[in-house]
Design a protein around this motif. Structure first.
Motif, PDB file in Angstrom:
ATOM      1  N   ARG A  71      13.415  -3.379   7.590  1.00 46.48           N
ATOM      2  CA  ARG A  71      13.649  -4.629   6.877  1.00 46.48           C
ATOM      3  C   ARG A  71      12.368  -5.217   6.285  1.00 46.48           C
ATOM      4  N   LEU A  72      11.614  -4.392   5.637  1.00 47.34           N
ATOM      5  CA  LEU A  72      10.446  -4.880   4.898  1.00 47.34           C
ATOM      6  C   LEU A  72      10.896  -5.861   3.824  1.00 47.34           C
ATOM      7  N   VAL A  73      10.118  -6.902   3.632  1.00 42.16           N
ATOM      8  CA  VAL A  73      10.519  -7.905   2.638  1.00 42.16           C
ATOM      9  C   VAL A  73       9.582  -7.970   1.447  1.00 42.16           C
ATOM     10  N   SER A  74       8.388  -7.392   1.564  1.00 40.94           N
ATOM     11  CA  SER A  74       7.422  -7.472   0.468  1.00 40.94           C
ATOM     12  C   SER A  74       6.315  -6.448   0.699  1.00 40.94           C
ATOM     13  N   VAL A  75       5.481  -6.268  -0.325  1.00 41.17           N
ATOM     14  CA  VAL A  75       4.322  -5.390  -0.177  1.00 41.17           C
ATOM     15  C   VAL A  75       3.357  -5.988   0.841  1.00 41.17           C
ATOM     16  N   GLU A  76       3.211  -7.330   0.837  1.00 47.85           N
ATOM     17  CA  GLU A  76       2.348  -7.988   1.823  1.00 47.85           C
ATOM     18  C   GLU A  76       2.812  -7.681   3.241  1.00 47.85           C
ATOM     19  N   ASP A  77       4.123  -7.698   3.445  1.00 44.11           N
ATOM     20  CA  ASP A  77       4.698  -7.379   4.748  1.00 44.11           C
ATOM     21  C   ASP A  77       4.351  -5.951   5.149  1.00 44.11           C
ATOM     22  N   LEU A  78       4.452  -5.031   4.214  1.00 41.81           N
ATOM     23  CA  LEU A  78       4.110  -3.626   4.458  1.00 41.81           C
ATOM     24  C   LEU A  78       2.640  -3.492   4.861  1.00 41.81           C
ATOM     25  N   VAL A 169      11.949   1.190  -0.020  1.00 40.79           N
ATOM     26  CA  VAL A 169      12.667   1.040  -1.294  1.00 40.79           C
ATOM     27  C   VAL A 169      13.213  -0.376  -1.457  1.00 40.79           C
ATOM     28  N   ASP A 170      13.402  -1.102  -0.363  1.00 38.61           N
ATOM     29  CA  ASP A 170      13.957  -2.452  -0.434  1.00 38.61           C
ATOM     30  C   ASP A 170      12.953  -3.474  -0.961  1.00 38.61           C
ATOM     31  N   ILE A 171      11.679  -3.082  -1.013  1.00 33.87           N
ATOM     32  CA  ILE A 171      10.658  -3.975  -1.552  1.00 33.87           C
ATOM     33  C   ILE A 171      10.838  -4.150  -3.059  1.00 33.87           C
ATOM     34  N   LYS A 172      11.487  -3.165  -3.679  1.00 39.03           N
ATOM     35  CA  LYS A 172      11.710  -3.184  -5.131  1.00 39.03           C
ATOM     36  C   LYS A 172      10.389  -3.139  -5.914  1.00 39.03           C
ATOM     37  N   GLU A 173       9.438  -2.405  -5.376  1.00 34.28           N
ATOM     38  CA  GLU A 173       8.159  -2.197  -6.063  1.00 34.28           C
ATOM     39  C   GLU A 173       7.963  -0.691  -6.221  1.00 34.28           C
ATOM     40  N   PRO A 174       8.291  -0.149  -7.409  1.00 32.90           N
ATOM     41  CA  PRO A 174       8.287   1.303  -7.607  1.00 32.90           C
ATOM     42  C   PRO A 174       6.925   1.966  -7.406  1.00 32.90           C
ATOM     43  N   ARG A 175       5.848   1.206  -7.495  1.00 29.93           N
ATOM     44  CA  ARG A 175       4.515   1.807  -7.364  1.00 29.93           C
ATOM     45  C   ARG A 175       4.161   2.137  -5.921  1.00 29.93           C
ATOM     46  N   VAL A 176       4.883   1.568  -4.953  1.00 34.16           N
ATOM     47  CA  VAL A 176       4.540   1.761  -3.548  1.00 34.16           C
ATOM     48  C   VAL A 176       4.627   3.225  -3.146  1.00 34.16           C
ATOM     49  N   GLU A 177       5.718   3.884  -3.510  1.00 34.09           N
ATOM     50  CA  GLU A 177       5.896   5.295  -3.132  1.00 34.09           C
ATOM     51  C   GLU A 177       4.752   6.153  -3.637  1.00 34.09           C
ATOM     52  N   ALA A 178       4.416   5.994  -4.910  1.00 32.10           N
ATOM     53  CA  ALA A 178       3.367   6.817  -5.515  1.00 32.10           C
ATOM     54  C   ALA A 178       2.017   6.555  -4.863  1.00 32.10           C
ATOM     55  N   GLY A 209      11.993  14.266  -8.722  1.00 30.68           N
ATOM     56  CA  GLY A 209      11.315  13.273  -9.554  1.00 30.68           C
ATOM     57  C   GLY A 209      10.568  12.204  -8.776  1.00 30.68           C
ATOM     58  N   ARG A 210      10.518  12.312  -7.439  1.00 31.91           N
ATOM     59  CA  ARG A 210       9.873  11.267  -6.647  1.00 31.91           C
ATOM     60  C   ARG A 210       8.574  11.773  -6.010  1.00 31.91           C
ATOM     61  N   PRO A 211       7.618  10.875  -5.765  1.00 31.01           N
ATOM     62  CA  PRO A 211       6.274  11.284  -5.331  1.00 31.01           C
ATOM     63  C   PRO A 211       6.228  12.107  -4.053  1.00 31.01           C
ATOM     64  N   PHE A 212       7.118  11.829  -3.083  1.00 32.60           N
ATOM     65  CA  PHE A 212       7.066  12.527  -1.800  1.00 32.60           C
ATOM     66  C   PHE A 212       7.854  13.841  -1.793  1.00 32.60           C
ATOM     67  N   TYR A 213       8.272  14.304  -2.949  1.00 30.23           N
ATOM     68  CA  TYR A 213       9.098  15.511  -3.038  1.00 30.23           C
ATOM     69  C   TYR A 213       8.474  16.687  -2.276  1.00 30.23           C
ATOM     70  N   GLN A 214       9.230  17.212  -1.317  1.00 27.88           N
ATOM     71  CA  GLN A 214       8.851  18.381  -0.513  1.00 27.88           C
ATOM     72  C   GLN A 214       7.450  18.269   0.092  1.00 27.88           C
ATOM     73  N   SER A 215       7.130  17.097   0.599  1.00 28.77           N
ATOM     74  CA  SER A 215       5.794  16.879   1.162  1.00 28.77           C
ATOM     75  C   SER A 215       5.789  16.886   2.683  1.00 28.77           C
ATOM     76  N   ALA A 216       6.942  17.155   3.296  1.00 32.02           N
ATOM     77  CA  ALA A 216       7.017  17.139   4.756  1.00 32.02           C
ATOM     78  C   ALA A 216       8.112  18.074   5.242  1.00 32.02           C
ATOM     79  N   THR A 217       7.982  18.489   6.481  1.00 30.56           N
ATOM     80  CA  THR A 217       9.002  19.313   7.134  1.00 30.56           C
ATOM     81  C   THR A 217      10.192  18.437   7.504  1.00 30.56           C
TER      82      THR A 217
END
Length: 376
Positions: A71-78, A169-178, A209-217
């Motif tokens: 239940r993250l609410v913001s980038v600051e929370d993260l 994803v609930d933060i709604k900030e697309p730059r976070v993943e990258a 199409g996402r930054p974490f594509y196939q980056s983990a087992t």
């Protein structure tokens, strides 16, 4: 006599049912510096499993960090949760009040304070960002850069667990993943990404199409095997001074469809209800008590969804397993194809329903399904 069953996150010294292979696999990945996505429905024991693995790793001298992203609410929370997880982990590895205080210089963006926890008498850590950034993304990047530089300078292994990772994803900030991916791929650490909203989590790691594509087992936590679940119940009753015949233990396991949380919860209530020996009627009574106790959480789920989504949930519960696009299903429950498709997307993203290997849909939580049938 003390009840041996627990329904909260299990501490490393509490009884743990099976998961021997999973414990071994996760520990091996951590030692090898591998990243792992651990996914399963809610209350399947992911956090308890990782807590136990990290406890084992800590005894081996590996530094472990845990951050909860639910239940993250913001980038600051993260940023705050990540910073607190880092400081707590370092403090447990080597006291920040003693020799470990030299590490604080590696994290100039994190201001650390210490108080004494009145319950334990031990130091409790508080964190805040030393300089308030106008852009929280800059604050996140700064912390990630500091982690990377710290890992380059230190020669011990580190394992970082990010629980309910999909909630970024609930933060709604697309730059976070990258941004996370850019830094994590350079960190000399093993990352565990835990999640219970499986469709959302798996899309993060399996969508090209996402930054974490196939980056983990990928590692899925399955339902508890029937025999191991029954053995666990029998042994725990025995250790606590009561009896549970194996056929009754099997009844408990089957009643909750091998769901880890409910195995503990139902066994807990059956233990309280029986005298010296657990009988089938104790299990039946305990199951009614379990549903009554869980209804508040189920009611909260219902209040948070639309009428159309509830209608589809009820229809799937009645069928137990259903082909959602079949004409017979749509007609029997007075549903439209468009309405089903819209409701299905949301319900599956919330991990309330899931698609089985044979293409059918079912309610993920078996006790929730029974409650739905009783309540409506």
């Amino acid at each position: 006599m003390k009840n041996p069953f627990h329904t909260d996150t299990l501490e490393p010294d509490q009884p743990f049912c099976n998961r021997v292979a999973e414990l071994r696999e996760l520990a091996t990945h951590a030692r090898n510096g591998m990243n792992v996505v651990l996914f399963a429905p809610r209350r399947y024991g992911k956090t308890s499993l990782v807590t136990r693995v990290q406890h084992q790793l800590r005894k081996e001298g590996i530094c472990v960090i845990y951050a909860q992203f639910m239940r993250l609410v913001s980038v600051e929370d993260l940023v705050h949760r990540l910073a607190k997880g880092i400081m707590n982990g370092l403090h447990e590895h080597e006291s920040l009040l003693e020799k470990g205080k030299r590490w604080l210089g590696h994290f100039p963006s994190i201001q650390t304070s210490f108080t004494i926890d009145p319950a334990t008498g031990l130091p409790a850590i508080g964190v805040q960002m030393a300089t308030r950034q106008t852009d929280p993304m800059i604050a996140l990047e700064t912390v990630l850069e500091e982690v990377g530089k710290f890992l380059e300078k230190e020669n011990f292994q580190i394992c970082i667990a990010l629980d309910e990772f999909q909630d970024i994803v609930d933060i709604k900030e697309p730059r976070v993943e990258a941004l996370l991916r850019e830094h994590i791929q350079r960190h000399k650490a093993s990352y565990f990404f835990l999640g219970s909203r499986r469709r959302v989590l798996l899309d993060i790691f399996n969508n090209r199409g996402r930054p974490f594509y196939q980056s983990a087992t990928m590692m899925e936590l399955d339902a508890l095997p029937e025999n191991e679940g029954a053995d666990f119940i029998v042994s725990q009753f025995e250790l606590a001074g009561k009896q549970c015949p194996r056929n009754v233990a099997i009844e408990i396991v089957k009643k909750i469809e091998q769901y880890p949380y409910y195995l503990q919860a139902l066994a807990y209530r059956a233990f309280e209800l029986c005298e010296k020996k657990c009988l089938s009627n104790n299990v039946q009574e305990a199951y009614k008590s379990l549903i009554s106790n869980e209804r508040y959480g189920y009611q909260a789920i219902i209040q948070g969804i639309s009428a159309g989504q509830l209608k589809l949930l009820r229809a799937i519960a009645e069928e137990k397993q259903a082909s959602l696009t079949a004409n017979a299903f749509l007609q029997a429950h007075r549903l439209t194809l468009g309405g089903v498709q819209s409701a299905r997307k949301y319900l599956s993203e919330q991990d309330l329903i899931e698609k089985t290997n044979d293409g059918q849909w079912r309610i993920v939580d078996p006790v929730f399904r029974v409650w739905l049938l009783q309540a409506f």
